[in-house]
Design an enzyme around this catalytic site. Structure first.
Site, PDB file in Angstrom:
ATOM      1  N   ASP A 180      19.235 -63.675 -71.567  1.00 30.59           N
ATOM      2  CA  ASP A 180      19.884 -62.811 -72.555  1.00 30.59           C
ATOM      3  C   ASP A 180      19.752 -63.411 -73.956  1.00 30.59           C
ATOM      4  O   ASP A 180      20.620 -63.204 -74.801  1.00 30.59           O
ATOM      5  CB  ASP A 180      21.358 -62.561 -72.204  1.00 30.59           C
ATOM      6  CG  ASP A 180      21.941 -61.378 -72.959  1.00 30.59           C
ATOM      7  OD1 ASP A 180      21.171 -60.603 -73.551  1.00 30.59           O
ATOM      8  OD2 ASP A 180      23.177 -61.251 -72.967  1.00 30.59           O
ATOM      9  N   LEU A 190      27.970 -60.874 -75.725  1.00 34.59           N
ATOM     10  CA  LEU A 190      28.560 -59.964 -74.750  1.00 34.59           C
ATOM     11  C   LEU A 190      27.773 -60.025 -73.448  1.00 34.59           C
ATOM     12  O   LEU A 190      26.533 -60.087 -73.500  1.00 34.59           O
ATOM     13  CB  LEU A 190      28.563 -58.534 -75.290  1.00 34.59           C
ATOM     14  CG  LEU A 190      29.578 -58.297 -76.415  1.00 34.59           C
ATOM     15  CD1 LEU A 190      29.370 -56.947 -77.058  1.00 34.59           C
ATOM     16  CD2 LEU A 190      31.003 -58.436 -75.886  1.00 34.59           C
ATOM     17  N   HIS A 225      15.968 -61.396 -68.231  1.00 39.08           N
ATOM     18  CA  HIS A 225      16.740 -60.574 -69.200  1.00 39.08           C
ATOM     19  C   HIS A 225      16.516 -61.176 -70.582  1.00 39.08           C
ATOM     20  O   HIS A 225      17.047 -62.244 -70.887  1.00 39.08           O
ATOM     21  CB  HIS A 225      18.230 -60.585 -68.849  1.00 39.08           C
ATOM     22  CG  HIS A 225      19.083 -59.789 -69.804  1.00 39.08           C
ATOM     23  ND1 HIS A 225      20.018 -58.892 -69.373  1.00 39.08           N
ATOM     24  CD2 HIS A 225      19.151 -59.760 -71.156  1.00 39.08           C
ATOM     25  CE1 HIS A 225      20.622 -58.337 -70.414  1.00 39.08           C
ATOM     26  NE2 HIS A 225      20.114 -58.863 -71.520  1.00 39.08           N
ATOM     27  N   HIS A 261      23.732 -60.817 -66.628  1.00 36.64           N
ATOM     28  CA  HIS A 261      24.567 -61.776 -67.364  1.00 36.64           C
ATOM     29  C   HIS A 261      26.004 -61.789 -66.847  1.00 36.64           C
ATOM     30  O   HIS A 261      26.948 -61.499 -67.594  1.00 36.64           O
ATOM     31  CB  HIS A 261      24.492 -61.549 -68.878  1.00 36.64           C
ATOM     32  CG  HIS A 261      24.552 -60.122 -69.351  1.00 36.64           C
ATOM     33  ND1 HIS A 261      25.505 -59.227 -68.937  1.00 36.64           N
ATOM     34  CD2 HIS A 261      23.779 -59.444 -70.225  1.00 36.64           C
ATOM     35  CE1 HIS A 261      25.310 -58.066 -69.531  1.00 36.64           C
ATOM     36  NE2 HIS A 261      24.254 -58.178 -70.315  1.00 36.64           N
ATOM     37  N   HIS A 285      15.824 -60.313 -74.968  1.00 36.05           N
ATOM     38  CA  HIS A 285      15.688 -59.443 -76.139  1.00 36.05           C
ATOM     39  C   HIS A 285      14.626 -60.020 -77.064  1.00 36.05           C
ATOM     40  O   HIS A 285      14.793 -61.123 -77.581  1.00 36.05           O
ATOM     41  CB  HIS A 285      17.021 -59.342 -76.896  1.00 36.05           C
ATOM     42  CG  HIS A 285      18.127 -58.776 -76.077  1.00 36.05           C
ATOM     43  ND1 HIS A 285      18.406 -57.427 -76.032  1.00 36.05           N
ATOM     44  CD2 HIS A 285      19.000 -59.371 -75.223  1.00 36.05           C
ATOM     45  CE1 HIS A 285      19.423 -57.223 -75.211  1.00 36.05           C
ATOM     46  NE2 HIS A 285      19.797 -58.377 -74.704  1.00 36.05           N
ATOM     47  N   HIS A 294      24.232 -53.515 -67.396  1.00 32.97           N
ATOM     48  CA  HIS A 294      25.196 -54.211 -68.264  1.00 32.97           C
ATOM     49  C   HIS A 294      26.573 -53.865 -67.734  1.00 32.97           C
ATOM     50  O   HIS A 294      27.061 -52.756 -67.927  1.00 32.97           O
ATOM     51  CB  HIS A 294      25.037 -53.786 -69.728  1.00 32.97           C
ATOM     52  CG  HIS A 294      25.963 -54.537 -70.642  1.00 32.97           C
ATOM     53  ND1 HIS A 294      25.528 -55.469 -71.560  1.00 32.97           N
ATOM     54  CD2 HIS A 294      27.316 -54.542 -70.749  1.00 32.97           C
ATOM     55  CE1 HIS A 294      26.571 -55.990 -72.193  1.00 32.97           C
ATOM     56  NE2 HIS A 294      27.672 -55.436 -71.717  1.00 32.97           N
ATOM     57  N   HIS A 354      19.867 -62.682 -83.577  1.00 35.58           N
ATOM     58  CA  HIS A 354      20.324 -61.941 -84.757  1.00 35.58           C
ATOM     59  C   HIS A 354      20.204 -62.895 -85.933  1.00 35.58           C
ATOM     60  O   HIS A 354      20.409 -64.102 -85.773  1.00 35.58           O
ATOM     61  CB  HIS A 354      21.799 -61.533 -84.608  1.00 35.58           C
ATOM     62  CG  HIS A 354      22.066 -60.527 -83.547  1.00 35.58           C
ATOM     63  ND1 HIS A 354      21.859 -59.180 -83.718  1.00 35.58           N
ATOM     64  CD2 HIS A 354      22.519 -60.673 -82.278  1.00 35.58           C
ATOM     65  CE1 HIS A 354      22.187 -58.533 -82.614  1.00 35.58           C
ATOM     66  NE2 HIS A 354      22.580 -59.416 -81.715  1.00 35.58           N
ATOM     67  N   LYS A 375      17.221 -49.830 -67.449  1.00 40.46           N
ATOM     68  CA  LYS A 375      18.417 -50.525 -67.911  1.00 40.46           C
ATOM     69  C   LYS A 375      19.567 -49.559 -68.137  1.00 40.46           C
ATOM     70  O   LYS A 375      19.415 -48.567 -68.842  1.00 40.46           O
ATOM     71  CB  LYS A 375      18.086 -51.241 -69.224  1.00 40.46           C
ATOM     72  CG  LYS A 375      19.282 -51.850 -69.925  1.00 40.46           C
ATOM     73  CD  LYS A 375      19.768 -53.086 -69.208  1.00 40.46           C
ATOM     74  CE  LYS A 375      21.078 -53.559 -69.812  1.00 40.46           C
ATOM     75  NZ  LYS A 375      21.097 -54.958 -70.142  1.00 40.46           N
ATOM     76  N   ALA A 428      26.871 -59.615 -81.668  1.00 39.76           N
ATOM     77  CA  ALA A 428      26.980 -60.407 -80.438  1.00 39.76           C
ATOM     78  C   ALA A 428      25.598 -60.871 -80.008  1.00 39.76           C
ATOM     79  O   ALA A 428      24.657 -60.074 -80.004  1.00 39.76           O
ATOM     80  CB  ALA A 428      27.607 -59.566 -79.345  1.00 39.76           C
TER      81      ALA A 428
HETATM   82  C1  NCD Z   1      22.661 -58.272 -76.849  1.00 46.49           C
HETATM   83  C2  NCD Z   1      21.887 -57.891 -78.096  1.00 46.49           C
HETATM   84  O1  NCD Z   1      22.152 -58.471 -79.163  1.00 46.49           O
HETATM   85  O2  NCD Z   1      21.011 -57.028 -78.018  1.00 46.49           O
HETATM   86  N1  NCD Z   1      23.813 -59.036 -77.238  1.00 46.49           N
HETATM   87  C3  NCD Z   1      24.501 -59.893 -76.464  1.00 46.49           C
HETATM   88  O3  NCD Z   1      25.541 -60.394 -76.898  1.00 46.49           O
HETATM   89  N2  NCD Z   1      24.082 -60.212 -75.278  1.00 46.49           N
HETATM   90  C4  NCD Z   1      23.012 -57.053 -76.097  1.00 46.49           C
HETATM   91  C5  NCD Z   1      23.437 -57.334 -74.688  1.00 46.49           C
HETATM   92  O4  NCD Z   1      22.650 -57.737 -73.854  1.00 46.49           O
HETATM   93  O5  NCD Z   1      24.617 -57.120 -74.390  1.00 46.49           O
HETATM   94 ZN    ZN Z   2      21.148 -58.627 -73.240  1.00 45.56          ZN
END
Ligand code: NCD
Ligand code: ZN
Length: 352
Positions: free
Chosen positions: A255, A227, A21, A182, A23, A144, A259, A107, A271
């Site tokens: 996860d 999150l 998982h 997660h 991003h 999720h 940011h 997803k 988040a």
């Molecule tokens: C994730 C994101 O920033 O894309 N944020 C997070 O807090 N995990 C989105 C997600 O997986 O919930």
């Molecule tokens: Zn995520």
């Protein structure tokens, strides 16, 4: 499945880990963060919550090209793509993308659950035909697992999701292979443990390390806000127990969700914890502290591919224990700095 792990008190060689998982974002952010994951990981399930989201097979294929272009030539890292499930998703498109090896999973975001989830699902009955097709073709669903009802307390949203959404879906589509992503609660760990088939869970690095006090006690710590939000200590302990247990239904999904600091430090901050750089060091510290270094390989490198029906990576990484490891406190991106997850204790293991 044979274990490759070779252990001495200060050295451990394991099959190369995967991240189930992740991003990677897009553009300048992806340029900056993708190489860090590719440094240690063989494969990663790539989250589709771009703006706009990755909803079709063609979009997933194009995104995969952009990811590979962001990595140095010849990098062996393999992004495993996902499509974002919406109430308009076309099952034929998923079937073709799955058959052509473009996507590895789909997803499910409940609408409004998290960052860029506005196109997610509100009416779960609307997507049932797609879920049934996915079950038929053996295409897994990454979930999720939080309800978005504003009347449900944010710390209860995972537990309520299990009862109100996940149990009914799994009852109606029992052959659907599900990954509860997660997980943050004892409730989720128990639910996965008690299930007989077609259910597994990913656990993040940061949820093995922080509880809600880390976010809120002694001043608010935006870099620990993610999150699902971290829960009480008893839940963190349940996650550690699951991760170190050797149970093949629990595996790593970092996860890692970068940011920029500017976006984290707003009055309404984003988040996400960015752990791609120091995840293996953090995990080794957690497993070592529990006296379970022998279970690290299952969690990071064996249980995930097994659930997805893939082989473990053929090459290995070696973790070495020594003086505290130096890692940067942030990475620079053309969009601005991104703070690296600070576990709050020294890390003694590094990837050789
Ligand atoms: C994730 C994101 O920033 O894309 N944020 C997070 O807090 N995990 C989105 C997600 O997986 O919930
Ligand atoms: Zn995520």
């Amino acid at each position: 499945m044979g274990s490759m792990s070779k252990q001495s008190p200060d050295r451990l060689t394991i099959a190369r880990p995967d991240d189930w998982h992740l991003h990677l974002r897009d553009g300048a952010m992806m340029q900056a963060v993708a190489p860090h994951t590719a440094n240690h990981f063989g494969r990663a399930i790539i989250m589709p919550n771009l703006v706009p989201p990755v909803v079709t097979g063609a979009q997933a294929a194009a995104y995969r090209e952009r990811i590979m272009a962001a990595l140095p030539d010849g990098t062996p890292f393999r992004p495993l793509m996902t499509c974002y499930l919406t109430e308009e998703t076309d099952a034929d498109d998923l079937e073709i993308a799955h058959r052509d090896g473009i996507i590895t999973a789909v997803k499910l975001y409940p609408a409004g659950a998290t960052t860029n989830s506005a196109s997610g699902v509100s009416d779960f009955d609307k997507v049932r035909p797609v879920l049934e097709r996915m079950a038929d073709m053996g295409l897994p669903l990454c979930v999720h697992g939080e309800v978005t009802d504003p009347n449900i307390d944010i710390f209860d949203r995972e537990a309520v999701f299990i009862d109100k959404v996940l149990k009914p879906i799994r009852k109606k589509v029992p052959d659907l292979k599900v990954i509860m992503e997660h997980v943050t609660t004892q409730n989720a760990v128990d639910y996965v443990r008690d299930s007989r088939s077609n259910l597994a869970a990913t656990i993040t690095t940061h949820h093995l390390i922080i509880n809600r006090n880390h976010i809120l006690a002694g001043g608010i710590k935006p870099h620990y806000y993610c999150l699902p939000v971290a829960k009480r200590e008893k839940h963190r302990i349940a996650l550690v127990q699951a991760a170190i247990s050797g149970d093949k239904r629990f595996f790593l999904g970092t996860d890692s969700a970068p940011h920029t600091d500017a976006n984290k430090l707003l009055p309404c901050g984003c988040a996400g914890c960015f752990t791609a750089i120091n995840t293996m060091s953090c995990l080794a510290e957690v497993f070592d502290a529990a006296g379970k270094m022998d279970k690290l390989e299952n969690f990071t490198s064996l249980a995930g591919p097994r659930y997805y029906g893939l082989e473990p990576n053929e090459d290995t990484v070696t973790l070495v224990k020594g003086d505290p490891v130096d890692y940067p406190d942030h990475v620079d991106t053309a969009d601005g700095p991104v703070t690296v997850f600070n576990p709050g204790f020294p890390l003694h293991w590094r990837v050789e």
